[in-house]
Scaffold this motif. Sequence first.
Motif, PDB file in Angstrom:
ATOM      1  N   ASP A 229       0.808  -1.233   0.000  1.00 40.48           N
ATOM      2  CA  ASP A 229       0.000   0.000   0.000  1.00 40.48           C
ATOM      3  C   ASP A 229       0.836   1.275   0.000  1.00 40.48           C
ATOM      4  O   ASP A 229       0.405   2.297  -0.526  1.00 40.48           O
ATOM      5  N   ASN A 230       2.009   1.241   0.625  1.00 38.95           N
ATOM      6  CA  ASN A 230       2.804   2.476   0.743  1.00 38.95           C
ATOM      7  C   ASN A 230       3.759   2.696  -0.431  1.00 38.95           C
ATOM      8  O   ASN A 230       4.532   3.644  -0.429  1.00 38.95           O
ATOM      9  N   VAL A 231       3.712   1.815  -1.431  1.00 37.08           N
ATOM     10  CA  VAL A 231       4.654   1.927  -2.560  1.00 37.08           C
ATOM     11  C   VAL A 231       3.901   2.281  -3.834  1.00 37.08           C
ATOM     12  O   VAL A 231       2.945   1.594  -4.210  1.00 37.08           O
ATOM     13  N   CYS A 232       4.330   3.368  -4.496  1.00 33.92           N
ATOM     14  CA  CYS A 232       3.690   3.747  -5.770  1.00 33.92           C
ATOM     15  C   CYS A 232       4.744   3.915  -6.855  1.00 33.92           C
ATOM     16  O   CYS A 232       5.680   4.707  -6.698  1.00 33.92           O
ATOM     17  N   ILE A 233       4.609   3.182  -7.925  1.00 31.05           N
ATOM     18  CA  ILE A 233       5.450   3.439  -9.101  1.00 31.05           C
ATOM     19  C   ILE A 233       4.791   4.595  -9.832  1.00 31.05           C
ATOM     20  O   ILE A 233       3.654   4.480 -10.308  1.00 31.05           O
ATOM     21  N   ASN A 234       5.467   5.711  -9.914  1.00 34.12           N
ATOM     22  CA  ASN A 234       4.864   6.908 -10.507  1.00 34.12           C
ATOM     23  C   ASN A 234       4.830   6.833 -12.025  1.00 34.12           C
ATOM     24  O   ASN A 234       3.854   7.216 -12.659  1.00 34.12           O
ATOM     25  N   GLU A 235       5.928   6.364 -12.616  1.00 34.64           N
ATOM     26  CA  GLU A 235       5.918   6.187 -14.071  1.00 34.64           C
ATOM     27  C   GLU A 235       6.936   5.153 -14.485  1.00 34.64           C
ATOM     28  O   GLU A 235       7.925   4.925 -13.792  1.00 34.64           O
ATOM     29  N   LEU A 236       6.657   4.522 -15.609  1.00 37.61           N
ATOM     30  CA  LEU A 236       7.555   3.493 -16.125  1.00 37.61           C
ATOM     31  C   LEU A 236       7.625   3.614 -17.633  1.00 37.61           C
ATOM     32  O   LEU A 236       6.591   3.641 -18.300  1.00 37.61           O
ATOM     33  N   SER A 237       8.836   3.677 -18.173  1.00 34.29           N
ATOM     34  CA  SER A 237       9.036   3.674 -19.619  1.00 34.29           C
ATOM     35  C   SER A 237       9.520   2.275 -19.995  1.00 34.29           C
ATOM     36  O   SER A 237      10.474   1.779 -19.414  1.00 34.29           O
ATOM     37  N   ILE A 238       8.830   1.653 -20.938  1.00 34.39           N
ATOM     38  CA  ILE A 238       9.130   0.253 -21.272  1.00 34.39           C
ATOM     39  C   ILE A 238       9.228   0.113 -22.795  1.00 34.39           C
ATOM     40  O   ILE A 238       8.261   0.412 -23.501  1.00 34.39           O
ATOM     41  N   THR A 239      10.367  -0.336 -23.279  1.00 32.93           N
ATOM     42  CA  THR A 239      10.486  -0.595 -24.716  1.00 32.93           C
ATOM     43  C   THR A 239      11.017  -2.011 -24.926  1.00 32.93           C
ATOM     44  O   THR A 239      11.537  -2.624 -23.994  1.00 32.93           O
ATOM     45  N   CYS A 240      10.913  -2.493 -26.163  1.00 35.33           N
ATOM     46  CA  CYS A 240      11.578  -3.746 -26.491  1.00 35.33           C
ATOM     47  C   CYS A 240      13.072  -3.439 -26.612  1.00 35.33           C
ATOM     48  O   CYS A 240      13.482  -2.268 -26.678  1.00 35.33           O
ATOM     49  N   LEU A 241      13.861  -4.489 -26.671  1.00 36.47           N
ATOM     50  CA  LEU A 241      15.321  -4.314 -26.681  1.00 36.47           C
ATOM     51  C   LEU A 241      15.803  -3.528 -27.897  1.00 36.47           C
ATOM     52  O   LEU A 241      16.844  -2.869 -27.851  1.00 36.47           O
TER      53      LEU A 241
END
Length: 252
Positions: A229-241
């Motif tokens: 509950d206390n952990v938030c991933i604010n943003e994630l950039s995800i690409t293929c290799l």
Amino acid sequence: MNKTVFISGATSGIGKACAVIFAKNGYNLIINGRRKEKLEEIKTSLEASYKVKIHCVPFDVSNREAVFKKIESLPAAWQEIDILINNAGLALGRELVDDAIMSDWETMIDTNINGLLYVSKAILPFMIKNNKGHIINMGSIAGDQAYERGNVYCATKSAVDTISKAMRIDLLPHRIKVTNIKPGAVETEFALVRFKGDEEKASKTYQGFTPLSPEDIANTIFYCASLPDNVCINELSITCLSQANGVYTFKD
Ligand code: NDP
Ligand code: 8X3
């Protein structure tokens, strides 16, 4: 009690893959999209495979009246929404800014920005009442950096980035997490929609490299939604290799 996730744009691609992984993990689902028959197929198939309940809400996210009518009239049991995945969205066209079709711009703005805002605004009272929730917005690496012929699509995803940052601030007192997921190329119906059904152009989008799959993104979203509950991933950039950003892709 099972948790509930609301997924906009669940009839194909990333949204559908999210429906599968959340159902597999025991979440009840509220699924949205314009294609009612696809929603019903997904409901039948996932309810048969997993011990979950699924509620279909077919509507166009860009239709403000329809969004509020459908969400405000959800049966009481379905108003307990733990997670909202604002995934519905699209790109239309790859013209230069001076050649672009203005109705395409309007549809992208109405869906990717206004639709996301309407759905969030309609669902937020349920989360605020419970003093908890998680909004997961579907951004894109296209929002980090404009690319040629991406103009308004890139701008809509840039808006998703800013809206996510703003929501995170305003919703802090309500203990609502906000995550912006920013994928690179994912092989879905996205390119076919962008090229308006032109299969040859659409298939070229993914030639010469191995893109992400919708499941890659759904797994990541599920991870973000499963943290304490206390952990938030604010943003994630995800690409293929093969992809560094919206401009540079290494092709064979
Ligand atoms: P798909 O075309 O496969 O899925 C798009 C989904 O959005 C469909 O379920 C569609 O349902 C729904 N949708 C579109 N317009 C509306 C609307 N007006 N009202 C309700 N639902 C709508 O594409 P993706 O899965 O790839 O796209 C999902 C999200 O991911 C989008 O926001 C896209 O911008 C984003 N994204 C995609 C990337 C990619 O490379 N594929 C990369 C980065 C971000 P229906 O037609 O039934 O209404
Ligand atoms: C979709 C990814 O690079 O096609 O948002 O714009 S890209």
